[in-house]
Design a protein around this motif. Structure first.
Motif, short mmCIF file in Angstrom:
data_model
loop_
_atom_site.label_atom_id
_atom_site.label_comp_id
_atom_site.label_asym_id
_atom_site.label_seq_id
_atom_site.Cartn_x
_atom_site.Cartn_y
_atom_site.Cartn_z
N SER A 1 0.65 -1.15 -0.08
CA SER A 1 -0.03 0.04 0.00
C SER A 1 0.77 1.21 -0.10
CB SER A 1 -0.83 -0.12 1.14
OG SER A 1 -0.09 0.02 2.36
N ASN A 2 0.27 2.30 -0.34
CA ASN A 2 1.05 3.69 -0.59
C ASN A 2 1.00 4.41 0.83
OD1 ASN A 2 2.47 5.64 -1.77
ND2 ASN A 2 0.62 6.50 -2.92
N PRO A 3 1.93 4.64 1.20
CA PRO A 3 2.19 5.74 2.63
C PRO A 3 1.36 6.79 2.39
CG PRO A 3 4.04 5.32 1.66
CD PRO A 3 3.50 4.34 0.86
N GLU A 4 0.91 7.24 3.67
CA GLU A 4 0.25 8.58 3.58
C GLU A 4 1.50 9.53 3.98
OE1 GLU A 4 -3.02 9.49 3.45
OE2 GLU A 4 -3.32 7.48 2.64
N LEU A 5 1.10 10.86 3.61
CA LEU A 5 1.69 12.10 3.72
C LEU A 5 1.98 12.23 5.56
CD1 LEU A 5 4.18 13.96 2.32
CD2 LEU A 5 2.26 15.56 2.28
N LEU A 6 3.22 12.00 6.02
CA LEU A 6 3.25 11.92 7.66
C LEU A 6 3.96 13.17 7.89
CD1 LEU A 6 1.95 9.51 8.78
CD2 LEU A 6 4.34 8.79 9.77
N SER A 7 3.22 13.84 9.18
CA SER A 7 3.91 14.96 9.64
C SER A 7 5.32 13.96 11.02
CB SER A 7 3.11 15.67 10.31
OG SER A 7 3.44 16.93 10.60
N ILE A 8 6.40 14.49 10.39
CA ILE A 8 7.50 13.74 11.25
C ILE A 8 8.03 14.72 12.41
CG2 ILE A 8 7.76 11.85 10.13
CD1 ILE A 8 10.21 13.24 9.16
N ALA A 9 7.89 15.84 12.03
CA ALA A 9 8.50 17.02 12.82
C ALA A 9 7.60 18.28 12.43
CB ALA A 9 9.78 17.43 12.53
N PRO A 10 7.76 19.19 13.15
CA PRO A 10 7.06 20.48 12.74
C PRO A 10 7.59 21.17 11.34
CG PRO A 10 7.68 20.66 14.96
CD PRO A 10 8.27 19.59 14.50
N ASN A 11 6.55 21.38 10.52
CA ASN A 11 7.25 21.71 9.07
C ASN A 11 7.72 20.73 8.45
OD1 ASN A 11 5.91 24.17 9.47
ND2 ASN A 11 7.83 24.98 10.54
N HIS A 12 7.69 19.37 8.57
CA HIS A 12 8.47 18.55 7.80
C HIS A 12 7.59 17.34 7.87
CE1 HIS A 12 12.60 16.65 6.85
NE2 HIS A 12 11.73 16.23 6.18
N LYS A 13 7.25 16.96 6.55
CA LYS A 13 6.17 15.95 6.15
C LYS A 13 7.03 15.01 5.43
CE LYS A 13 2.17 18.66 6.53
NZ LYS A 13 1.17 19.28 5.47
N VAL A 14 6.69 13.66 5.37
CA VAL A 14 7.20 12.79 4.38
C VAL A 14 6.32 11.59 4.25
CG1 VAL A 14 8.49 11.50 6.40
CG2 VAL A 14 9.33 11.36 4.10
N ARG A 15 6.35 10.97 3.01
CA ARG A 15 5.54 10.01 2.77
C ARG A 15 6.55 8.51 2.58
NH1 ARG A 15 0.78 10.16 -0.17
NH2 ARG A 15 0.80 12.18 -0.71
N CYS A 16 6.68 8.06 3.73
CA CYS A 16 7.43 6.82 3.77
C CYS A 16 7.15 6.02 4.95
CB CYS A 16 8.90 7.36 3.45
SG CYS A 16 10.12 5.71 3.42
N TYR A 17 7.02 4.59 4.73
CA TYR A 17 7.08 3.73 5.90
C TYR A 17 8.13 3.70 6.88
CZ TYR A 17 2.45 2.13 3.93
OH TYR A 17 1.29 1.90 3.56
N LEU A 18 9.22 4.13 6.41
CA LEU A 18 10.50 3.80 7.23
C LEU A 18 10.02 5.06 8.45
CD1 LEU A 18 13.53 4.36 4.83
CD2 LEU A 18 12.61 2.50 5.98
N TYR A 19 9.16 6.06 8.32
CA TYR A 19 9.28 6.99 9.60
C TYR A 19 7.93 7.00 10.13
CZ TYR A 19 13.32 8.67 6.75
OH TYR A 19 14.23 8.84 6.18
N GLU A 20 7.28 5.90 9.84
CA GLU A 20 5.78 5.73 10.67
C GLU A 20 6.26 4.89 12.11
OE1 GLU A 20 3.09 3.03 8.80
OE2 GLU A 20 2.12 5.03 7.58
N GLN A 21 5.43 5.35 13.24
CA GLN A 21 5.51 5.01 14.47
C GLN A 21 6.98 5.56 14.64
OE1 GLN A 21 4.67 1.35 13.05
NE2 GLN A 21 2.55 2.25 12.65
N GLY A 22 7.27 6.44 14.75
CA GLY A 22 8.69 7.06 15.12
C GLY A 22 9.70 6.57 13.94
N GLY A 23 9.57 5.35 13.58
CA GLY A 23 10.36 4.91 12.59
C GLY A 23 12.00 4.45 13.12
N ARG A 24 12.69 4.13 12.28
CA ARG A 24 14.11 3.94 12.69
C ARG A 24 14.98 5.15 12.93
NH1 ARG A 24 16.19 -0.04 8.34
NH2 ARG A 24 14.50 0.24 7.12
#
Lengths: 341, 322
Positions: free
Chosen positions: A304-327
């Motif tokens: 499945s295609n990942p969602e565009l995820l907010s990982i920090a203020p003003n930083h969004k990324v569309r990648c499973y590597l960064y889901e749930q905090g990611g590695r």
């Protein structure tokens, strides 16, 4: 330095209906905001949908392309609800645009003056002599010392850089709030590129415009943009401030783009390259659109295609590597940051 | 601009000279002269008399002398006398018919432009619409049907069956004059004019369609739209002038096409123009007339190209300065 939201794009989808019932999803669910006085860059390879995004804002997408969903609001006014006649009052007036090819973007059979004056007369209630005066002023402003003569010259009498200056004069003639620059320097000589971009920024400051800068040149981004959208396969894959795109790169695609840039302070044998090419817009994979070229692709990515995820203020990324905090991102992010050209 | 036009006119002069040599040379290359074959037709005349006639007409002079005689009097508007029409002067024969052919050509060109350009533009704006398909079909038909055949059909349908238009001539009776004569002439020109212009109309329509489509897809049209120009302005100001540039070139050639087409069309409609005169002169080896008409047609084609070049430089600023 940036103010209130000027242009808000939400859920924009522009599809091209091709032969054999193929549908090319050139722009496929894009959201972003441009603030007042801000320079937002959209970066991506050819075919990533960045130009179609800008043409969609202007509603200049030609058949068989069609905007099928989304809103494009200029100061809370939805442009997609406007009639084509109302749009002619927006284009060139509130939102202006300059293009990649200055050699062909001006009409060869009319003088520069004629083409600028007609824009001014269309949007401003000025007499012809007054419009002419203003056109001469504009040409001086964009750096033509002999502005009066240039008024009566034809595009073929000017060099590429001069034509782009004339295009800029035309674009800013009605004090637009937003200027869309679609690869404004790509077709120019390297020495002229910087001049034209510097001029754009000078005009931006002077007229308090916002700029949407479409480019594939990360050097240009580093130099001129405030924020960056990285597009891939018709979607935004990373969105952040210009500093963090170079210092805290997240998406594997962005990392790949940066690795393919030559660096001044590192001597490498070979430049990095991203394997493969952008999948055609009519047959995107089911999962992440970058999965087939991604060095970190996981099973999940093909599902499945990942969602565009907010990982920090003003930083969004569309990648499973960064889901749930990611590695932790240390081993993947690029560390060199001096990529200015 | 003026320099350009003057330069074009200067080029015109050597071309004119070459034209006279070609016309004269071709007439010389044709076997026989106006007197050959006559002795067979009438055995009672002594062949010696024909020889004397040849000598008197200068047909036995060396070629360069004949050329000089011809060109020097032609330069003064004297093309000699017809060898067939009881020795009437060639100029007199041509004068009477030249105007007829010119009117027919202009009329046909006017029909072509009035019909072809608007339809071509419409086809380009609404490609794959009913009208576009209709126009395309008509275009192929128009190009495929030979002039003389279409002329015959037109006479059959519109003159004989419907009786709307006369099938031949330029005037119903020699008595009419003034405005009546004008409308009567037009009335007579409708069928031959349409016949003559059919292929041209089809060609122009196709050209106009593809040119407008081409220009509509160009960068500067996108720029014009991005400036907020209305659809009308984009079409009439920014598109049309660019799309017309190749059409103008085509029109330079069109004059030649119309005149050569007139030879056949005039024959079908028994229209008293240069074409019919030309054909009968060729049949009778009336070389003074043939050469004069060929030269005049050649000059008209050169003038057509000159006009096209000048128009071209007016429409397209890139041509003016080399």
């Amino acid at each position: 330095m940036t103010g209130n939201p000027l242009l808000e794009v939400t859920g924009l989808k522009t599809y091209f209906y091709l032969e054999d019932n193929l549908v090319a999803r050139a722009v496929d669910g894009v959201d972003f905001t441009i603030n007042e006085g801000e320079t937002l860059a959209i970066v991506g390879e050819s075919g990533s949908g960045k130009s179609i995004t800008s043409l969609s804002i202007m509603q200049l997408v030609n058949r068989p392309g069609k905007i099928i969903e989304g809103t494009i609001s200029l100061e809370d006014d939805d442009l997609l609800k406007k009639s084509s006649k109302q749009m002619t009052k927006i284009r060139g007036n509130e939102i202006a645009m300059i293009f990649q090819e200055p050699m062909t973007a001006l009409n060869p059979v009319y003088t520069i003056g004629n083409q600028i004056i007609e824009t001014i007369k269309k949007h401003k209630n000025l007499s012809k002599p007054a419009a002419r005066e203003r056109a001469i002023e504009l040409l001086k402003l964009v750096g033509f010392p002999r502005a009066k003569e240039v008024m009566d010259e034809y595009p073929h009498q000017l060099s590429g850089g001069m034509r782009q200056r004339a295009m800029i004069a035309m674009a800013i003639s009605c004090d637009p709030k937003l200027l869309i620059a679609d690869e404004p320097s790509t077709a120019l000589d390297v020495t002229i590129q910087a001049q034209v971009l510097d001029l754009l920024m000078e005009m931006k400051e002077r007229l308090n415009m916002s700029i949407l800068l479409i480019t594939h040149d990360l050097g240009v981004v580093a130099e001129y943009a405030d924020r960056v959208l990285v597009m891939y396969g018709g979607q935004i894959v990373e969105e952040t401030e210009v500093e963090s795109i170079f210092e805290d790169t997240k998406h594997p695609y962005t990392i790949g783009l940066l690795n393919s840039l030559p660096s001044l302070d590192k001597d490498v044998e070979r430049l990095g390259a991203i394997k493969g090419s952008v999948p055609p817009a009519h047959s995107f994979p089911k999962g992440c659109r970058f999965a087939d070229r991604c060095p970190h692709a996981m099973d999940q990515c093909r599902e499945s295609n990942p969602e565009l995820l907010s990982i920090a203020p003003n930083h969004k990324v569309r990648c499973y590597l960064y889901e749930q905090g990611g590695r932790s991102n240390g081993n993947r992010t690029r560390t060199t940051s001096k990529t200015k050209i | 601009m003026y320099k350009y036009i003057i330069r074009r006119i200067l080029v015109f002069i050597p071309m004119l000279f070459a034209l006279t040599i070609i016309v004269f040379g071709l007439a010389q290359l044709a076997p026989g002269d106006a007197l050959s074959g006559k002795s067979l037709a009438d055995p009672n005349v002594d062949p010696e008399i024909y020889e004397q006639q040849r000598e008197a007409l200068g047909l036995n002079d060396p070629i360069y002398v004949q050329y000089w005689n011809w060109i020097s009097s032609a330069a003064q508007g004297d093309f000699g006398n017809s060898l067939i029409f009881n020795g009437r002067s060639v100029m007199e024969l041509i004068e009477a018919r030249f105007a007829n052919t010119l009117y027919l050509g202009l009329f046909s060109l006017a029909i072509t432009i009035i019909v072809a350009i608007p339809i071509g533009i419409y086809s380009a704006r609404k490609p794959y619409s009913m009208l576009d398909y209709g126009a395309t079909g008509f275009g192929f038909l128009g190009l495929a049907i030979p002039n003389f055949f279409f002329g015959l059909i037109a006479i059959y349908v519109f003159s004989i069956n419907l009786g709307w238009f006369p099938s031949q001539g330029t005037l119903s009776s020699p008595g009419v004059s003034g405005f009546d004569a004008f409308t009567d002439r037009i009335h007579h020109m409708v069928l031959p004019g349409i016949t003559l212009g059919l292929a041209g109309t089809a060609t122009y329509m196709r050209y106009m369609r593809s040119e407008v489509l081409d220009v509509l897809g160009s960068d500067y049209i996108r720029t014009a739209k991005a400036k907020g120009m209305s659809e009308r302005n984009v079409l009439y100001k920014h598109t049309l002038r660019n799309a017309l540039i190749p059409i103008i070139t085509l029109m330079g050639f069109e004059i030649g096409v119309l005149l050569s087409g007139a030879v056949i069309t005039e024959q079908v409609f028994q229209y008293p123009g240069l074409g019919t005169l030309f054909l009968s002169s060729v049949m009778n080896r009336d070389f003074p007339v043939v050469m004069a008409i060929a030269l005049i047609l050649g000059i008209l084609i050169l003038i057509g190209n000159l006009i096209a070049d000048i128009l071209y430089s007016i429409v397209d600023p890139r041509i003016r300065y080399d």
